[in-house]
Write an enzyme that holds these catalytic residues in place. Structure first.
Site, short mmCIF file in Angstrom:
data_model
loop_
_atom_site.label_atom_id
_atom_site.label_comp_id
_atom_site.label_asym_id
_atom_site.label_seq_id
_atom_site.Cartn_x
_atom_site.Cartn_y
_atom_site.Cartn_z
CG ASP A 113 13.71 19.97 -15.95
OD1 ASP A 113 13.76 18.76 -16.17
OD2 ASP A 113 14.69 20.66 -15.59
CG HIS B 256 19.09 18.20 -22.49
ND1 HIS B 256 20.25 17.82 -21.85
CD2 HIS B 256 18.08 17.91 -21.63
CE1 HIS B 256 19.95 17.34 -20.65
NE2 HIS B 256 18.64 17.38 -20.50
#
Ligand code: HEM
Length: 406
Positions: free
Chosen positions: A222, A313
């Site tokens: 991330d 996403h």
């Protein structure tokens, strides 16, 4: 062997010069255990002694390589606290922050021994909307400095939202953070009350190679696509176009996002990778093989279907418009106590010049459509302006608070 000699030998002779300690496995470099162990033996307190500068044109803790731990303390200004009182508070904080980040005790430090390990401590001050009213500076409040609109995915709780001020305290040692937070809040009691506190973590120093992208609690890498300090400064930092107090400043959005790890657990690997559009092991886009490969949003599979789903996403978060980019500097949180219920997620922290122009379009797109929304729920939200840094002798937010401004 000194650092420099080590590095030179590595560059000259490659892995062989280190006795094969640095290996390549499946195309990926493996953390060189021999070297880090040797380093640790030479300087066992190297992590603790490292410092980050506290003064300069910009505050630290934004472009700073993320430390392992962070605490955010949001505070509300007490009734009757005016500009003069806020100025006194800023003087105390600026002085204490300068001392602590150098590994020295604060002025009224009752635990001076706890101050001796700076561990790359940074303290970043953010100003919420309320402080502009208290300081009689409402006319200088940027239009973007306001609570975000409520999105359909939001389930916001007061206990994680808002605040007149925030201190973002980051370091590679939690003891350092705990002491800094206590000192800074204790010294501020007559001016402010704590509204909420959030704590977050990444990997500890030395446990993953420096420069690695963090993993969140869903297991994903991330932070792969993020502005690069220096090259992408325009995305984050205000320059001379801004009012004096905001030159060298930015904005900070803090969103507490809960993850439903129980339902995420039952999704198979393929489903998880499909949700993001990237692989779990390498973080590579589903259309590539390495973490930093650029996703090919036009690629289709043998059935003619997009490899990266329209609702994945990364596709929804990606923008061709450089003016809509943000710097993500989030941390994991895990307050889970039971065996099934989870209270875990991401303290999502975004820095950008302008919340309305950069953050909001992105958040709106994700609110409309994002496969990830099935497992994530924003439960807290706050927006702050980060004033420019301090030159020697100056205090934080001085150019906003000093007489004659505005
Ligand atoms: C718990 C919530 C979230 C999780 C677990 C999550 C996870 C991820 C992951 C795994 C990636 C791909 C790797 C990377 O580039 O970092 C990513 C990319 C990204 N995310 Fe999120 N994210 C979350 C919330 C958000 C929110 C709220 C925003 C913005 C409002 C956002 C904006 C972005 C952006 C801009 C990218 C890079 C897209 C690109 O250009 O490729 N994310 N996120």
């Amino acid at each position: 062997v000194s650092d420099g000699v080590d590095r030179r030998r590595f560059l000259q002779g490659g892995a062989a010069a280190l006795g094969g300690a640095a290996l390549a496995l499946g195309g990926r470099a493996v953390w060189d255990e021999t070297r880090s162990a040797a380093e640790a033996a030479e300087r066992p307190d190297a992590v603790g002694r490292a410092t980050e500068p506290s003064d300069g044109p910009r505050q630290a803790g934004v472009s700073t390589v993320p430390q392992a731990f962070a605490t955010w303390v949001a505070l509300d200004v007490l009734d009757g606290v005016d500009r003069a009182a806020l100025t006194r508070l800023m003087r105390i904080w600026t002085d204490d922050i300068a001392r602590l980040t150098r590994g020295r005790p604060g002025l009224a430090d009752t635990e001076p021994e706890l101050a001796t390990v700076p561990a790359r401590l940074t303290v970043t001050l953010g100003l919420g909307p309320g402080v502009f009213a208290a300081a009689d500076r409402e006319h200088l409040r940027p239009a973007w400095l306001a609570p975000l609109p409520v999105f359909s995915v939001d389930r916001l709780e007061d206990r994680w939202s808002g605040g007149d001020l925030v201190l973002q305290v980051c370091a590679d040692d939690e003891l350092t953070i705990s002491h800094a937070v206590r000192l800074l809040t204790k010294g501020a009691r007559t001016f402010v009350r704590v509204r909420w506190t959030q704590r977050g973590f990444r990997s500890s120093p030395g446990s993953v190679p420096p420069g690695s992208t963090m993993r969140n609690l869903m297991g994903q890498l991330d932070g792969t696509v993020n502005p690069v300090p220096g090259a992408d400064d325009d995305i984050v930092w205000h320059g001379s176009e801004a009012p004096a107090w905001l030159v060298g400043g930015t904005s900070m959005v803090i969103r507490r996002i809960a993850m439903d790890l129980d339902t995420w657990d039952v999704v198979d690997r393929g489903g998880r990778e499909f949700t993001i559009g990237r692989r779990l092991d390498t973080g590579a886009p589903l259309t590539g093989s390495r973490e930093h490969d650029v996703p090919d949003l036009d690629a289709v599979d043998e059935l003619g279907l997009p490899v990266i789903d329209p609702a994945a996403h990364v596709r929804r978060a990606r923008t061709g418009d450089a003016r809509e980019r943000i710097l993500r500097r989030g941390y994991n949180f895990d307050d889970a106590t039971g065996t099934t219920a989870t209270d875990s997620g991401l303290v999502f922290v975004a820095f950008q010049r302008d919340v309305t122009a950069q953050y909001l379009p992105l958040q709106r797109r994700l609110d409309e459509l994002d496969l990830l929304n099935r497992w994530t729920t924003p439960v807290g939200s706050a927006v702050f302006a980060v004033p420019g840094g301090t030159r020697t002798g100056e205090h934080l937010a001085q150019r906003l608070l000093e007489p004659g401004t505005g």
